[in-house]
Each structure stands twice: as C-alpha cells, then as structure tokens.
Design a protein around this motif. Structure first.
Motif, PDB file in Angstrom:
ATOM      1  N   GLN A   3       0.849  -1.195   0.000  1.00  0.00           N
ATOM      2  CA  GLN A   3       0.000   0.000   0.000  1.00  0.00           C
ATOM      3  C   GLN A   3       0.889   1.250   0.000  1.00  0.00           C
ATOM      4  OE1 GLN A   3      -2.570   0.167   3.357  1.00  0.00           O
ATOM      5  NE2 GLN A   3      -3.860   1.767   2.476  1.00  0.00           N
ATOM      6  N   THR A   5      -0.424   4.603  -0.681  1.00  0.00           N
ATOM      7  CA  THR A   5      -1.134   5.842  -0.306  1.00  0.00           C
ATOM      8  C   THR A   5      -1.695   5.704   1.095  1.00  0.00           C
ATOM      9  OG1 THR A   5      -3.139   4.997  -1.282  1.00  0.00           O
ATOM     10  CG2 THR A   5      -1.792   6.453  -2.667  1.00  0.00           C
ATOM     11  N   MET A   6      -1.875   6.852   1.752  1.00  0.00           N
ATOM     12  CA  MET A   6      -2.369   6.844   3.133  1.00  0.00           C
ATOM     13  C   MET A   6      -3.840   6.433   3.167  1.00  0.00           C
ATOM     14  SD  MET A   6      -2.381   9.920   5.854  1.00  0.00           S
ATOM     15  CE  MET A   6      -0.668   9.953   6.198  1.00  0.00           C
ATOM     16  N   PRO A   7      -4.205   5.435   4.006  1.00  0.00           N
ATOM     17  CA  PRO A   7      -5.611   5.058   4.083  1.00  0.00           C
ATOM     18  C   PRO A   7      -6.453   6.206   4.650  1.00  0.00           C
ATOM     19  CG  PRO A   7      -4.227   3.606   5.401  1.00  0.00           C
ATOM     20  CD  PRO A   7      -3.368   4.673   4.890  1.00  0.00           C
ATOM     21  N   SER A   9      -8.699   6.157   6.895  1.00  0.00           N
ATOM     22  CA  SER A   9      -8.810   6.127   8.361  1.00  0.00           C
ATOM     23  C   SER A   9      -7.616   6.792   9.035  1.00  0.00           C
ATOM     24  CB  SER A   9      -8.930   4.679   8.841  1.00  0.00           C
ATOM     25  OG  SER A   9      -7.772   3.990   8.448  1.00  0.00           O
ATOM     26  N   VAL A  10      -6.477   6.843   8.334  1.00  0.00           N
ATOM     27  CA  VAL A  10      -5.277   7.418   8.924  1.00  0.00           C
ATOM     28  C   VAL A  10      -5.276   8.930   8.788  1.00  0.00           C
ATOM     29  CG1 VAL A  10      -2.769   7.571   8.703  1.00  0.00           C
ATOM     30  CG2 VAL A  10      -3.913   5.372   8.536  1.00  0.00           C
ATOM     31  N   ASP A  13      -7.299  11.023  11.542  1.00  0.00           N
ATOM     32  CA  ASP A  13      -7.077  11.026  12.995  1.00  0.00           C
ATOM     33  C   ASP A  13      -5.613  11.278  13.359  1.00  0.00           C
ATOM     34  OD1 ASP A  13      -6.011   8.693  12.226  1.00  0.00           O
ATOM     35  OD2 ASP A  13      -7.122   7.411  13.613  1.00  0.00           O
ATOM     36  N   VAL A  14      -4.845  11.838  12.439  1.00  0.00           N
ATOM     37  CA  VAL A  14      -3.445  12.161  12.777  1.00  0.00           C
ATOM     38  C   VAL A  14      -3.435  13.324  13.765  1.00  0.00           C
ATOM     39  CG1 VAL A  14      -1.310  13.117  11.864  1.00  0.00           C
ATOM     40  CG2 VAL A  14      -2.457  11.278  10.666  1.00  0.00           C
ATOM     41  N   PHE A  15      -2.667  13.160  14.798  1.00  0.00           N
ATOM     42  CA  PHE A  15      -2.582  14.174  15.851  1.00  0.00           C
ATOM     43  C   PHE A  15      -1.904  15.447  15.310  1.00  0.00           C
ATOM     44  CE2 PHE A  15       0.338  15.687  19.286  1.00  0.00           C
ATOM     45  CZ  PHE A  15      -0.624  16.352  20.006  1.00  0.00           C
ATOM     46  N   GLN A  16      -2.543  16.573  15.474  1.00  0.00           N
ATOM     47  CA  GLN A  16      -1.985  17.838  14.983  1.00  0.00           C
ATOM     48  C   GLN A  16      -1.737  18.796  16.153  1.00  0.00           C
ATOM     49  OE1 GLN A  16      -1.124  18.858  11.948  1.00  0.00           O
ATOM     50  NE2 GLN A  16      -1.789  17.087  10.795  1.00  0.00           N
TER      51      GLN A  16
ATOM     52  N   ARG B  34       7.292  19.697  17.562  1.00  0.00           N
ATOM     53  CA  ARG B  34       5.971  19.567  16.951  1.00  0.00           C
ATOM     54  C   ARG B  34       6.034  18.608  15.755  1.00  0.00           C
ATOM     55  NH1 ARG B  34       1.919  22.282  13.588  1.00  0.00           N
ATOM     56  NH2 ARG B  34       3.542  23.124  12.261  1.00  0.00           N
ATOM     57  N   ALA B  37       6.371  15.105  16.967  1.00  0.00           N
ATOM     58  CA  ALA B  37       5.099  14.598  17.484  1.00  0.00           C
ATOM     59  C   ALA B  37       4.169  14.201  16.348  1.00  0.00           C
ATOM     60  CB  ALA B  37       4.440  15.661  18.358  1.00  0.00           C
ATOM     61  N   VAL B  38       4.147  15.007  15.285  1.00  0.00           N
ATOM     62  CA  VAL B  38       3.293  14.696  14.134  1.00  0.00           C
ATOM     63  C   VAL B  38       3.753  13.398  13.476  1.00  0.00           C
ATOM     64  CG1 VAL B  38       2.660  15.444  11.813  1.00  0.00           C
ATOM     65  CG2 VAL B  38       2.607  17.075  13.673  1.00  0.00           C
ATOM     66  N   ALA B  41       2.884  10.421  15.684  1.00  0.00           N
ATOM     67  CA  ALA B  41       1.450  10.123  15.630  1.00  0.00           C
ATOM     68  C   ALA B  41       1.082   9.498  14.298  1.00  0.00           C
ATOM     69  CB  ALA B  41       0.661  11.404  15.854  1.00  0.00           C
ATOM     70  N   ASP B  42       1.728   9.975  13.253  1.00  0.00           N
ATOM     71  CA  ASP B  42       1.489   9.456  11.910  1.00  0.00           C
ATOM     72  C   ASP B  42       1.900   7.988  11.828  1.00  0.00           C
ATOM     73  OD1 ASP B  42       0.737   9.726   9.282  1.00  0.00           O
ATOM     74  OD2 ASP B  42       2.787  10.146   8.619  1.00  0.00           O
ATOM     75  N   ALA B  45      -0.515   5.878  13.661  1.00  0.00           N
ATOM     76  CA  ALA B  45      -1.753   5.730  12.905  1.00  0.00           C
ATOM     77  C   ALA B  45      -1.587   4.700  11.792  1.00  0.00           C
ATOM     78  CB  ALA B  45      -2.160   7.080  12.327  1.00  0.00           C
ATOM     79  N   TRP B  46      -0.418   4.703  11.164  1.00  0.00           N
ATOM     80  CA  TRP B  46      -0.142   3.706  10.122  1.00  0.00           C
ATOM     81  C   TRP B  46      -0.142   2.303  10.717  1.00  0.00           C
ATOM     82  CZ3 TRP B  46       0.090   3.456   4.980  1.00  0.00           C
ATOM     83  CH2 TRP B  46       0.137   4.655   4.263  1.00  0.00           C
ATOM     84  N   ARG B  48      -1.803   1.302  13.278  1.00  0.00           N
ATOM     85  CA  ARG B  48      -3.172   0.918  13.652  1.00  0.00           C
ATOM     86  C   ARG B  48      -4.049   0.642  12.434  1.00  0.00           C
ATOM     87  NH1 ARG B  48      -3.152   5.254  17.259  1.00  0.00           N
ATOM     88  NH2 ARG B  48      -4.538   6.385  15.858  1.00  0.00           N
ATOM     89  N   ALA B  49      -3.639   1.181  11.286  1.00  0.00           N
ATOM     90  CA  ALA B  49      -4.492   1.095  10.086  1.00  0.00           C
ATOM     91  C   ALA B  49      -4.707  -0.360   9.687  1.00  0.00           C
ATOM     92  CB  ALA B  49      -3.831   1.849   8.948  1.00  0.00           C
ATOM     93  N   PRO B  50      -5.894  -0.677   9.180  1.00  0.00           N
ATOM     94  CA  PRO B  50      -6.170  -2.067   8.791  1.00  0.00           C
ATOM     95  C   PRO B  50      -5.361  -2.474   7.553  1.00  0.00           C
ATOM     96  CG  PRO B  50      -8.002  -0.628   8.192  1.00  0.00           C
ATOM     97  CD  PRO B  50      -7.037   0.214   8.969  1.00  0.00           C
TER      98      PRO B  50
END
Lengths: 227, 50
Positions: A3, A5-7, A9-10, A13-16, B34, B37-38, B41-42, B45-46, B48-50
């Motif tokens: 994969q 490209t970024m899904p 769902s991702v 919810d990325v922390f900003q 910052r 941290a981004v 988190a990114d 998130a990756w 956790r992604a299905p």
C-alpha cells in the motif's frame, strides 16, 4: 500488494499539535483571563511566552508613548523609544532584586520562571490597556489644553493598577495551590515598588515623556518637598 | 544625553536582542518537537491502520 497511499482512516485522525506561537498566545490569554480555573498545567514553552509578551509589551508602550506628545513628530518619535527604554531599564534594575528575595524568603516551591512569566504577562496586560487608551489620549492631547494632561496621567495610573492586579492574578494561577498567596506575594510587591522607585528617578534625568513634567517625573526629591 | 539614560538605552537594546535570540532558539526547538510529534502520531496511525 504494497500500500503506497495513506488510508482514509489514517489521514483524519493524525494528531496535529498547535504551532508554538499560537500555543503561547493561547496560554497567555488563559493566564490573563479572570476565570477562577487553574492554569491547566504549567505552561510548556515559558521562554516563548516570556519573550513574546515582553516584545509585544515594548511595542504597546512605544505606541502609547507616541500618543502622549502630539505637539511635534520629533517628540512623538522620541517617546516611541523612550517609554519602552524607561520601563525595561527600571524592570531590569528591579527583577534581580525580586528574584533574590524569592529565593531567600519565598516559598520553597517558588519558581523563578513563575515570577518571570507573571511579570511579563502583567507588563503585556498593562501595556495593552495603555495601547487601547492611546487614541483617546492622542485626541485629547492634541485638541484640549485643560483635560489632555489629566487624561494622559489617568491612563498611566490605570496601566500601573492593571499591571499590579494582573501580576497577582497570574502569580496565583501559576503557584502551587498548597502555598499561601501571602508567601509568594512579597517578592511581587517588592518588584513593583522598586520598579516604580527606579522609574521615577530615571524619568527625572530625562526629558519629560508628557507635555509637561509631572510630580512623579521630578523624582523622589520633589515628592519629599526638596527642590 | 545623560549617561544614565544612554546606559539604560544600551541595556534595553541588549536585553531585547537577547530576548529575540532566546525566542528564535525556543521557536526552533518547539517547531522541531511539533514535527516529531506529528511524525510519531502518523507512524502510530499507520500501525493501527487495517
């Protein structure tokens, strides 16, 4: 298949985190606000908060100074530099005094940065009050000879009172709730008193900031009835 | 110019320069934190992604 490209769902919810300048401005307003709630944790970037507050206060003081003397462009431009110099020079002379007192006689949990944050934010709040009053001061200084001076002096007094009140408010929000306010207050009071004393003497050796010299601007000698 | 006022002016100018340097350094450090941290988190998130 890999994969690339970024899904969906991702991406959502990325922390900003908030940018540092915006975070500092938010913290400043939160600490200056009259709400009774505590600071919501210690401010993270105290250096940014203090620096920004002092720089903004210098600009506000300069603009207020410009409105004080509208008789000539030269006098207004002189005040643009002179007022921040007087305030910061007197502050530089009084802050070390208060810091030593805080360390020697203040509460054991008293942090130097708490005092500096409270002082910088109090200067910012007081200078903001002066800035919003500057159009009124400028108009009256330019158009009336009877009330102009009185209104200019009244805004200065209002600014000092605002600074004092905000200093106590921010200090109370920053300090540990278990520490009595009476223990952390003396260094703050000493700072304000020493700053006013230095400011009076510095004002007496420079050209007047207002159109005419006030009794405060004559220094301590005139206030003691000496020539 | 009164020497006391000249000294006050120089002191204030030096103080403002130091404040600007501190602000520049602190802003750089905060911006770096910052971004870190981004990125963290990114990455999470990756993971956790299905």
């Amino acid at each position: 298949m890999l994969q690339t490209t970024m899904p969906d769902s991702v991406s959502h919810d990325v922390f900003q985190p908030v940018p540092p300048l915006q975070a500092a401005a938010r913290t400043a307003f939160r600490l200056l606000a009259p709400s009774a709630e505590s600071s919501g944790g210690a401010p993270k970037n105290r250096a940014i908060l203090i620096s920004l507050a002092l720089l903004a206060a210098a600009v506000c003081f300069g603009l207020w100074g410009m409105s004080l003397n509208t008789t000539s462009t030269h006098a207004a431009l002189e005040n643009l530099v002179k007022v921040p110099v007087l305030i910061f020079a007197s502050g530089l002379a009084s802050v070390p005094f208060a810091l030593v007192l805080l360390k020697l006689f203040g509460p054991s949990s008293g942090r130097v940065s708490n005092l500096l944050v409270a002082y910088a934010l109090a200067l910012l709040g007081g200078s903001a009050v002066l800035l919003v009053a500057s159009p009124l001061v400028g108009i009256y200084q330019h158009s009336t000879s009877s009330l102009g001076m009185g209104i200019a002096v009244a805004t200065a007094v209002l600014g000092v009172i605002t600074m004092g009140l905000l200093f106590v408010r921010v200090l109370r929000k920053l300090s540990d709730t278990s520490v009595s306010l009476f223990k952390s207050l003396p260094p703050a009071i000493v700072l304000m008193v020493v700053q006013l004393a230095v400011l009076a003497q510095l004002s007496s050796v420079t050209t007047p900031v207002f159109n005419t010299r006030t009794s405060f601007g004559h220094g301590i000698d005139s206030n003691r009835g000496e020539p | 110019v009164n020497p006391l006022i000249a000294l006050s002016g120089l002191g204030t100018a030096a103080f403002l320069c130091v404040i600007l340097l501190i602000l520049r350094h602190a802003l750089r450090r905060a911006e770096m934190e910052r971004v870190e941290a981004v990125l963290k988190a990114d990455e999470q998130a990756w993971d956790r992604a299905p």
